[in-house]
Enzyme design. Sequence first.
Site, PDB file in Angstrom:
ATOM      1  N   HIS A  24       0.833  -1.224   0.000  1.00  0.00           N
ATOM      2  CA  HIS A  24       0.000   0.000   0.000  1.00  0.00           C
ATOM      3  C   HIS A  24       0.863   1.268   0.000  1.00  0.00           C
ATOM      4  CE1 HIS A  24      -3.768  -2.225   0.699  1.00  0.00           C
ATOM      5  NE2 HIS A  24      -3.030  -3.024   1.442  1.00  0.00           N
ATOM      6  N   ASN A  49     -10.282  -3.210   1.651  1.00  0.00           N
ATOM      7  CA  ASN A  49      -9.864  -3.155   0.247  1.00  0.00           C
ATOM      8  C   ASN A  49     -11.084  -2.906  -0.632  1.00  0.00           C
ATOM      9  OD1 ASN A  49      -7.096  -3.654   0.549  1.00  0.00           O
ATOM     10  ND2 ASN A  49      -7.376  -5.864   0.594  1.00  0.00           N
ATOM     11  N   HIS A 100     -10.580 -17.378  -5.910  1.00  0.00           N
ATOM     12  CA  HIS A 100     -11.714 -16.447  -5.866  1.00  0.00           C
ATOM     13  C   HIS A 100     -11.219 -15.000  -6.074  1.00  0.00           C
ATOM     14  CE1 HIS A 100     -15.758 -15.495  -3.632  1.00  0.00           C
ATOM     15  NE2 HIS A 100     -15.796 -15.157  -4.896  1.00  0.00           N
ATOM     16  N   SER A 149     -10.938  -9.637 -13.293  1.00  0.00           N
ATOM     17  CA  SER A 149     -12.205  -9.161 -13.871  1.00  0.00           C
ATOM     18  C   SER A 149     -12.097  -7.662 -14.124  1.00  0.00           C
ATOM     19  CB  SER A 149     -13.366  -9.458 -12.914  1.00  0.00           C
ATOM     20  OG  SER A 149     -13.396  -8.491 -11.877  1.00  0.00           O
ATOM     21  N   ARG A 153     -13.191  -5.299 -12.499  1.00  0.00           N
ATOM     22  CA  ARG A 153     -12.939  -4.513 -11.278  1.00  0.00           C
ATOM     23  C   ARG A 153     -11.470  -4.501 -10.872  1.00  0.00           C
ATOM     24  NH1 ARG A 153     -18.003  -4.916  -7.032  1.00  0.00           N
ATOM     25  NH2 ARG A 153     -19.652  -4.758  -8.577  1.00  0.00           N
ATOM     26  N   TYR A 185     -14.716  -2.683   1.094  1.00  0.00           N
ATOM     27  CA  TYR A 185     -15.195  -3.787   1.954  1.00  0.00           C
ATOM     28  C   TYR A 185     -14.228  -3.917   3.123  1.00  0.00           C
ATOM     29  CZ  TYR A 185     -17.486  -4.970  -2.463  1.00  0.00           C
ATOM     30  OH  TYR A 185     -18.205  -4.913  -3.629  1.00  0.00           O
ATOM     31  N   HIS A 190     -25.291 -12.584  -0.345  1.00  0.00           N
ATOM     32  CA  HIS A 190     -26.284 -11.547  -0.033  1.00  0.00           C
ATOM     33  C   HIS A 190     -27.652 -12.152   0.296  1.00  0.00           C
ATOM     34  CE1 HIS A 190     -23.680  -8.811  -2.712  1.00  0.00           C
ATOM     35  NE2 HIS A 190     -23.559  -8.391  -1.489  1.00  0.00           N
ATOM     36  N   TYR A 199       0.133  -4.230  11.951  1.00  0.00           N
ATOM     37  CA  TYR A 199       0.099  -2.831  11.514  1.00  0.00           C
ATOM     38  C   TYR A 199       0.745  -1.873  12.516  1.00  0.00           C
ATOM     39  CZ  TYR A 199      -2.985  -3.820   7.517  1.00  0.00           C
ATOM     40  OH  TYR A 199      -3.509  -4.274   6.341  1.00  0.00           O
ATOM     41  N   GLN A 230     -17.796 -20.779  -4.555  1.00  0.00           N
ATOM     42  CA  GLN A 230     -18.085 -19.347  -4.737  1.00  0.00           C
ATOM     43  C   GLN A 230     -17.470 -18.784  -6.013  1.00  0.00           C
ATOM     44  OE1 GLN A 230     -17.608 -16.926  -1.245  1.00  0.00           O
ATOM     45  NE2 GLN A 230     -19.155 -18.064  -0.096  1.00  0.00           N
ATOM     46  N   PHE A 255     -19.430 -16.963  -9.120  1.00  0.00           N
ATOM     47  CA  PHE A 255     -18.975 -15.679  -9.680  1.00  0.00           C
ATOM     48  C   PHE A 255     -18.814 -15.804 -11.194  1.00  0.00           C
ATOM     49  CE2 PHE A 255     -15.444 -12.802 -10.883  1.00  0.00           C
ATOM     50  CZ  PHE A 255     -16.012 -11.595 -10.527  1.00  0.00           C
TER      51      PHE A 255
HETATM   52  P1  NDP Z   1     -25.248 -11.584  -5.775  1.00  0.00           P
HETATM   53  O1  NDP Z   1     -25.440 -12.699  -6.768  1.00  0.00           O
HETATM   54  O2  NDP Z   1     -26.390 -11.124  -4.956  1.00  0.00           O
HETATM   55  O3  NDP Z   1     -24.602 -10.326  -6.482  1.00  0.00           O
HETATM   56  C1  NDP Z   1     -23.368 -10.433  -7.135  1.00  0.00           C
HETATM   57  C2  NDP Z   1     -22.444  -9.391  -6.571  1.00  0.00           C
HETATM   58  O4  NDP Z   1     -21.230  -9.467  -7.278  1.00  0.00           O
HETATM   59  C3  NDP Z   1     -22.925  -7.950  -6.826  1.00  0.00           C
HETATM   60  O5  NDP Z   1     -23.766  -7.527  -5.817  1.00  0.00           O
HETATM   61  C4  NDP Z   1     -21.631  -7.183  -6.835  1.00  0.00           C
HETATM   62  O6  NDP Z   1     -21.256  -6.869  -5.489  1.00  0.00           O
HETATM   63  C5  NDP Z   1     -20.603  -8.210  -7.252  1.00  0.00           C
HETATM   64  N1  NDP Z   1     -19.988  -8.039  -8.560  1.00  0.00           N
HETATM   65  C6  NDP Z   1     -20.522  -7.834  -9.755  1.00  0.00           C
HETATM   66  N2  NDP Z   1     -19.559  -7.768 -10.709  1.00  0.00           N
HETATM   67  C7  NDP Z   1     -18.397  -7.967 -10.072  1.00  0.00           C
HETATM   68  C8  NDP Z   1     -17.033  -8.017 -10.488  1.00  0.00           C
HETATM   69  N3  NDP Z   1     -16.662  -7.884 -11.755  1.00  0.00           N
HETATM   70  N4  NDP Z   1     -16.094  -8.218  -9.552  1.00  0.00           N
HETATM   71  C9  NDP Z   1     -16.438  -8.376  -8.267  1.00  0.00           C
HETATM   72  N5  NDP Z   1     -17.700  -8.345  -7.821  1.00  0.00           N
HETATM   73  C10 NDP Z   1     -18.653  -8.142  -8.716  1.00  0.00           C
HETATM   74  O7  NDP Z   1     -24.068 -11.985  -4.812  1.00  0.00           O
HETATM   75  P2  NDP Z   1     -23.920 -13.213  -3.856  1.00  0.00           P
HETATM   76  O8  NDP Z   1     -23.787 -12.673  -2.491  1.00  0.00           O
HETATM   77  O9  NDP Z   1     -24.973 -14.258  -4.111  1.00  0.00           O
HETATM   78  O10 NDP Z   1     -22.528 -13.781  -4.303  1.00  0.00           O
HETATM   79  C11 NDP Z   1     -22.317 -14.283  -5.620  1.00  0.00           C
HETATM   80  C12 NDP Z   1     -20.898 -14.003  -6.004  1.00  0.00           C
HETATM   81  O11 NDP Z   1     -20.743 -12.597  -6.142  1.00  0.00           O
HETATM   82  C13 NDP Z   1     -19.893 -14.418  -4.926  1.00  0.00           C
HETATM   83  O12 NDP Z   1     -19.471 -15.724  -5.070  1.00  0.00           O
HETATM   84  C14 NDP Z   1     -18.786 -13.435  -5.119  1.00  0.00           C
HETATM   85  O13 NDP Z   1     -17.868 -13.950  -6.045  1.00  0.00           O
HETATM   86  C15 NDP Z   1     -19.452 -12.205  -5.711  1.00  0.00           C
HETATM   87  N6  NDP Z   1     -19.570 -11.097  -4.756  1.00  0.00           N
HETATM   88  C16 NDP Z   1     -20.299 -11.242  -3.602  1.00  0.00           C
HETATM   89  C17 NDP Z   1     -20.273 -10.264  -2.645  1.00  0.00           C
HETATM   90  C18 NDP Z   1     -20.885 -10.469  -1.315  1.00  0.00           C
HETATM   91  O14 NDP Z   1     -20.460  -9.805  -0.356  1.00  0.00           O
HETATM   92  N7  NDP Z   1     -21.858 -11.345  -1.163  1.00  0.00           N
HETATM   93  C19 NDP Z   1     -19.563  -8.984  -2.881  1.00  0.00           C
HETATM   94  C20 NDP Z   1     -18.898  -8.899  -4.156  1.00  0.00           C
HETATM   95  C21 NDP Z   1     -18.883  -9.959  -5.012  1.00  0.00           C
HETATM   96  P3  NDP Z   1     -21.343  -5.427  -4.858  1.00  0.00           P
HETATM   97  O15 NDP Z   1     -22.828  -5.169  -4.710  1.00  0.00           O
HETATM   98  O16 NDP Z   1     -20.644  -5.553  -3.581  1.00  0.00           O
HETATM   99  O17 NDP Z   1     -20.722  -4.520  -5.850  1.00  0.00           O
END
Ligand code: NDP
Length: 508
Positions: A76, A149, A195, A202, A204, A216, A306, A359, A442, A446
């Site tokens: 960082h 992060n 993961h 990706s 992001r 987060y 979620h 830290y 997971q 994704f």
């Molecule tokens: P959902 O299926 O409800 O939603 C998918 C989430 O993925 C979105 O809300 C968004 O998170 C995030 N996302 C979309 N595009 C990208 C990307 N290119 N890179 C990273 N994150 C992205 O989520 P679930 O909770 O059912 O989890 C499904 C998958 O989504 C997980 O396996 C994980 O890989 C990913 N994910 C889940 C998060 C969580 O905290 N549950 C957070 C981020 C990713 P956000 O709204 O935070 O932008």
Amino acid sequence: MSYPAEFPISNQLLEYRKEHENEDNGNTTTDGGNLAVNVNTSLTIGKRGPVLLEDLDFFDIMQHFNRERIPERVVHAKGAGAFGFFEVTHDVSQYTAAKVFNGIGKRTHIAVRFSQVTFEMGSQDTTRDVRGFAIKFYTEDGTWDLVGNNTPIFFIQDSKLFPDLIHILKRNPVTHVRDWNMFWDFFSLRPESIHQLLIFYSDRGIPNGYRRMNGYGSNTFSLINKEGVLVYCKFHYLTNQGISNLEANSATLIAGQDPDYALRDLYNAIATGNFPSWNFYIQVMTQEQVQTCNFNPFDVTKVWPHSSYPLIPVGQLHLNKNPSNYFAEIEQLSFNPGSFVPGINGSPDKVLQGRLMAYSDTSRYRLGVNYLQIPVNSPNRINNFNRDGFMTIRSQGGAPNYHPNSFGGPEESVRAKLLYPSMELKGISGFYDLGFDDNFTQPRIFYQTVLDDGAKTRLIQNIVNDLKNASSFIQERQINVFKNVDSEFGRRVCVGLKKFCDFTEVDL
Ligand code: NDP
């Protein structure tokens, strides 16, 4: 890339002159405040002669200059920061008695530092990397540092591997160049990294500046309410500017044209009153839910889905003030994931456990034992028995420096005791390697459901661009990791690599 002259970051010195043009600039002094005799030329014997040892102005300038740099952060190192406030918008008192969350409308002053993780202070802002998103809340109960992060997960599950991870992300110790064999060797041998690797490669993986990305807390934390009941939690801060990322080719172009792209973007936005904000949420899991959860909720390579653990709104983060001096307020801004306030604490998350100690240790090395007395790190109140050490500024006057004592002094807080986490923990001690548990469910979700066709194609292209630089036996091992996520995904990476490489053992 050229920036219009009216952009504040280009105008900083012009603004300074405008603000001070009617003031007397005073005389130049040494650091000791003594009037300097001459700051332009050295004191010499004759016009061509050697410099005299008694040119004390020269020593003052040179000896300070020689000490201008402090050790840069091992990770960082390159960052940008700003100040603002956190405002509570929803009542979460059923989960936590933390004063920072106490009462809708309550505001707490914050400092935020965004950063690149991997490379040095002089690196480019648009490289593919995880971004740091660390928040310091200056609460009435002391500082709370939420050091996260822009990704909800991390590459490893155990802090013992952290130095190895950072070694492979940085430079080969012989060549001093990033080494793709080191990089992919480690990841292909530690499948729990998959993961985070998918998110890393990706869209992001290269955010369009720091304002347009989420943050987060990543690790699992705990919240304790006024009855002393504990729930575990995750922190999410979702951008109100909308997610925006840079496509790999334009990121490379910007890296050459404006290595400070993200820093400039943040500074200019705040200076022109375009203040960024994030909505702040928690996910909670009760201790009973931990027992029945079908994944390890303390494993930072996993998200909490979620659908099972919905986001609960708490408040908003607002940034509205740039630093008045980068070094004083951002380079010296120091975070400690172990700096909790009553009502918020840690969890058995093994990566968090390692961070709790690391830290403050690194800050003592980088900034000295009294780093918490530097104004930007300093809490509202210090009331204890620690004294002295290099650069002591806040002394605590004549209060006793030991306890118990008969002369007055602070007492332990009953409230802090009540709100200290009490967790039911059972087990047999051992060196447990979790790295070969379920690493794929997971990432599979994704890849298969979160990414659309275009995002999958870009992910694969980004991976191929880097994996093509590794040796074929490492490529093959990594492709097998990808196949465990999704066979079509592994096959497409393999096909992409075939353009560059010549290996036959992978079953297409
Ligand atoms: P959902 O299926 O409800 O939603 C998918 C989430 O993925 C979105 O809300 C968004 O998170 C995030 N996302 C979309 N595009 C990208 C990307 N290119 N890179 C990273 N994150 C992205 O989520 P679930 O909770 O059912 O989890 C499904 C998958 O989504 C997980 O396996 C994980 O890989 C990913 N994910 C889940 C998060 C969580 O905290 N549950 C957070 C981020 C990713 P956000 O709204 O935070 O932008």
